[in-house]
Design a protein around this motif. Structure first.
Motif, PDB file in Angstrom:
ATOM      1  N   VAL A  18       1.487  10.410  -5.583  1.00 34.54           N
ATOM      2  CA  VAL A  18       2.790  10.627  -4.959  1.00 34.54           C
ATOM      3  C   VAL A  18       3.174  12.071  -5.255  1.00 34.54           C
ATOM      4  O   VAL A  18       3.291  12.448  -6.425  1.00 34.54           O
ATOM      5  N   GLY A  19       3.330  12.872  -4.215  1.00 32.56           N
ATOM      6  CA  GLY A  19       3.747  14.265  -4.395  1.00 32.56           C
ATOM      7  C   GLY A  19       2.828  15.076  -5.279  1.00 32.56           C
ATOM      8  O   GLY A  19       3.285  15.923  -6.031  1.00 32.56           O
ATOM      9  N   GLY A  20       1.541  14.810  -5.233  1.00 31.59           N
ATOM     10  CA  GLY A  20       0.577  15.552  -6.024  1.00 31.59           C
ATOM     11  C   GLY A  20       0.430  15.052  -7.453  1.00 31.59           C
ATOM     12  O   GLY A  20      -0.437  15.515  -8.182  1.00 31.59           O
ATOM     13  N   GLU A  21       1.274  14.119  -7.874  1.00 31.87           N
ATOM     14  CA  GLU A  21       1.189  13.532  -9.209  1.00 31.87           C
ATOM     15  C   GLU A  21       0.374  12.238  -9.143  1.00 31.87           C
ATOM     16  O   GLU A  21       0.444  11.503  -8.164  1.00 31.87           O
ATOM     17  N   HIS A  22      -0.353  11.978 -10.214  1.00 33.44           N
ATOM     18  CA  HIS A  22      -1.201  10.790 -10.269  1.00 33.44           C
ATOM     19  C   HIS A  22      -0.510   9.682 -11.054  1.00 33.44           C
ATOM     20  O   HIS A  22      -0.014   9.912 -12.163  1.00 33.44           O
ATOM     21  N   TYR A  23      -0.491   8.485 -10.466  1.00 31.98           N
ATOM     22  CA  TYR A  23       0.134   7.308 -11.060  1.00 31.98           C
ATOM     23  C   TYR A  23      -0.867   6.161 -11.027  1.00 31.98           C
ATOM     24  O   TYR A  23      -1.858   6.198 -10.286  1.00 31.98           O
ATOM     25  N   GLU A  56       2.974 -11.364   7.470  1.00 33.45           N
ATOM     26  CA  GLU A  56       2.911 -12.802   7.759  1.00 33.45           C
ATOM     27  C   GLU A  56       4.303 -13.370   8.018  1.00 33.45           C
ATOM     28  O   GLU A  56       4.650 -14.449   7.553  1.00 33.45           O
ATOM     29  N   GLY A  57       5.125 -12.607   8.749  1.00 33.08           N
ATOM     30  CA  GLY A  57       6.465 -13.049   9.107  1.00 33.08           C
ATOM     31  C   GLY A  57       7.505 -12.880   8.014  1.00 33.08           C
ATOM     32  O   GLY A  57       8.666 -13.224   8.207  1.00 33.08           O
ATOM     33  N   HIS A  58       7.133 -12.351   6.857  1.00 35.65           N
ATOM     34  CA  HIS A  58       8.066 -12.170   5.742  1.00 35.65           C
ATOM     35  C   HIS A  58       8.361 -10.682   5.545  1.00 35.65           C
ATOM     36  O   HIS A  58       7.444  -9.870   5.506  1.00 35.65           O
ATOM     37  N   PRO A  59       9.659 -10.349   5.381  1.00 37.00           N
ATOM     38  CA  PRO A  59      10.008  -8.943   5.149  1.00 37.00           C
ATOM     39  C   PRO A  59       9.685  -8.520   3.720  1.00 37.00           C
ATOM     40  O   PRO A  59       9.949  -9.245   2.765  1.00 37.00           O
ATOM     41  N   VAL A  60       9.086  -7.344   3.588  1.00 30.98           N
ATOM     42  CA  VAL A  60       8.781  -6.757   2.283  1.00 30.98           C
ATOM     43  C   VAL A  60       9.518  -5.426   2.206  1.00 30.98           C
ATOM     44  O   VAL A  60       9.234  -4.522   2.997  1.00 30.98           O
ATOM     45  N   PRO A  61      10.506  -5.301   1.291  1.00 34.79           N
ATOM     46  CA  PRO A  61      11.175  -4.001   1.160  1.00 34.79           C
ATOM     47  C   PRO A  61      10.184  -2.956   0.658  1.00 34.79           C
ATOM     48  O   PRO A  61       9.340  -3.243  -0.190  1.00 34.79           O
ATOM     49  N   VAL A  62      10.296  -1.743   1.208  1.00 37.22           N
ATOM     50  CA  VAL A  62       9.395  -0.654   0.826  1.00 37.22           C
ATOM     51  C   VAL A  62      10.214   0.460   0.185  1.00 37.22           C
ATOM     52  O   VAL A  62      11.135   0.997   0.796  1.00 37.22           O
ATOM     53  N   VAL A  63       9.865   0.771  -1.051  1.00 37.03           N
ATOM     54  CA  VAL A  63      10.524   1.829  -1.813  1.00 37.03           C
ATOM     55  C   VAL A  63       9.793   3.136  -1.558  1.00 37.03           C
ATOM     56  O   VAL A  63       8.563   3.191  -1.594  1.00 37.03           O
ATOM     57  N   ASP A  64      10.553   4.184  -1.296  1.00 35.54           N
ATOM     58  CA  ASP A  64       9.986   5.516  -1.124  1.00 35.54           C
ATOM     59  C   ASP A  64       9.886   6.142  -2.510  1.00 35.54           C
ATOM     60  O   ASP A  64      10.870   6.652  -3.058  1.00 35.54           O
ATOM     61  N   LEU A  65       8.710   6.063  -3.131  1.00 38.96           N
ATOM     62  CA  LEU A  65       8.539   6.584  -4.488  1.00 38.96           C
ATOM     63  C   LEU A  65       8.823   8.070  -4.580  1.00 38.96           C
ATOM     64  O   LEU A  65       9.307   8.547  -5.604  1.00 38.96           O
ATOM     65  N   SER A  66       8.556   8.834  -3.510  1.00 34.89           N
ATOM     66  CA  SER A  66       8.828  10.274  -3.568  1.00 34.89           C
ATOM     67  C   SER A  66      10.325  10.524  -3.755  1.00 34.89           C
ATOM     68  O   SER A  66      10.720  11.375  -4.548  1.00 34.89           O
ATOM     69  N   ARG A  67      11.165   9.790  -3.064  1.00 35.16           N
ATOM     70  CA  ARG A  67      12.616   9.945  -3.225  1.00 35.16           C
ATOM     71  C   ARG A  67      13.058   9.454  -4.598  1.00 35.16           C
ATOM     72  O   ARG A  67      13.888  10.079  -5.249  1.00 35.16           O
ATOM     73  N   LEU A  68      12.525   8.328  -5.020  1.00 33.37           N
ATOM     74  CA  LEU A  68      12.889   7.764  -6.316  1.00 33.37           C
ATOM     75  C   LEU A  68      12.529   8.713  -7.449  1.00 33.37           C
ATOM     76  O   LEU A  68      13.219   8.791  -8.450  1.00 33.37           O
ATOM     77  N   VAL A  76       7.214  13.906   4.316  1.00 31.18           N
ATOM     78  CA  VAL A  76       6.877  12.492   4.172  1.00 31.18           C
ATOM     79  C   VAL A  76       6.059  12.065   5.385  1.00 31.18           C
ATOM     80  O   VAL A  76       6.429  12.338   6.522  1.00 31.18           O
ATOM     81  N   LYS A  77       4.926  11.405   5.126  1.00 29.89           N
ATOM     82  CA  LYS A  77       4.078  10.919   6.209  1.00 29.89           C
ATOM     83  C   LYS A  77       4.817   9.872   7.033  1.00 29.89           C
ATOM     84  O   LYS A  77       5.516   9.022   6.485  1.00 29.89           O
ATOM     85  N   ALA A  78       4.656   9.937   8.352  1.00 29.08           N
ATOM     86  CA  ALA A  78       5.310   8.970   9.234  1.00 29.08           C
ATOM     87  C   ALA A  78       4.810   7.551   8.975  1.00 29.08           C
ATOM     88  O   ALA A  78       5.578   6.601   9.024  1.00 29.08           O
ATOM     89  N   ARG A  79       3.521   7.414   8.692  1.00 23.89           N
ATOM     90  CA  ARG A  79       2.947   6.091   8.413  1.00 23.89           C
ATOM     91  C   ARG A  79       2.287   6.154   7.039  1.00 23.89           C
ATOM     92  O   ARG A  79       1.118   6.513   6.923  1.00 23.89           O
TER      93      ARG A  79
END
Length: 170
Positions: A18-23, A56-68, A76-79
Motif C-alpha cells: 500500500v503506497g510503496g510500504e509492505h504489509y 455471492e449476493g452479500h455486500p462486503v465493505p471495502v476499506v481504503d487502506l491508503s486513506r486510513l 488511487v487505482k480505479a479497480r
C-alpha cells in the motif's frame, strides 16, 4: 504499537503493498484476493470506506487502506486489488475488504524475524499494526485485520453497505 502482553506468533502471512510500504496479514484471516475488483462507491461513506464489493449476493465493505494510513493524496487505482479478510464484529463473523495496490507471495516468518511495531506518532492511527517482520532485505509491517476498523467504524461501514446500497452515478 505492540502491547506488552501481545505476542505475534510465527505463522504464514499474505504480503501486500500500500503506497510503496509492505504489509502482511495472517494468511488464516484472508478469505480471498480479488484482483481488479469492482468496488461500488457508497453514499455518505466516511473517506476511509472505499465502497462495497458484492460477493455471492452479500455486500462486503471495502476499506481504503491508503486513506486510513494517511496517504490520501496519492493516485488511487480505479479497480484496486481487494484482500477479503475474515473478521469478527459483536461475536459474528463477517468479511471486510482491504483495498491494496498489489499482493505479493506468502511469507513464513519465524518468531526471531518478528519485532514490535514502532510508534508512528499520533498523526496516523496504526493500532492495527502489531509488529514488523524481517523479510529478505527489508521489513514488512504486520497487520491485525480485526483492528483495522474500530467496532463503531465497522458498524457504520456495515450499515452503509447493507442499508443504503451503493450510489449509482449517471
Amino acid at each position: 504499537m505492540m502491547n506488552a502482553g501481545t505476542q505475534v506468533r510465527a505463522e504464514p502471512y499474505l504480503h501486500f503493498v500500500v503506497g510503496g510500504e509492505h504489509y502482511a496479514a495472517p494468511s488464516a484471516r484472508v478469505a480471498e484476493v480479488v484482483p481488479e475488483a469492482h468496488v461500488e462507491p457508497v453514499r455518505d461513506a466516511p473517506p476511509h470506506v472505499r465502497g462495497v464489493l458484492v460477493q455471492e449476493g452479500h455486500p462486503v465493505p471495502v476499506v481504503d487502506l491508503s486513506r486510513l494510513l494517511g496517504q490520501a493524496l496519492r493516485t488511487v487505482k480505479a479497480r484496486p486489488t481487494v484482500v477479503v479478510a475474515q473478521v469478527q464484529c459483536c461475536g459474528e463473523p463477517l468479511r471486510l475488504g482491504l483495498a491494496v495496490d498489489g499482493v505479493g507471495g506468502p511469507l513464513e516468518l519465524s518468531s526471531r524475524d518478528v519485532v514490535p511495531a514502532p510508534s508512528f506518532g499520533a498523526a496516523v492511527p496504526v493500532d492495527f499494526l502489531v509488529g514488523m517482520g524481517r523479510h529478505g532485505e527489508g521489513l514488512v509491517l504486520l497487520m491485525d485485520v480485526e483492528r483495522v476498523l474500530s467496532e463503531p467504524q465497522l458498524h457504520t461501514a456495515l450499515k452503509l453497505v447493507s442499508g443504503s446500497g451503493p450510489s449509482h452515478r449517471s
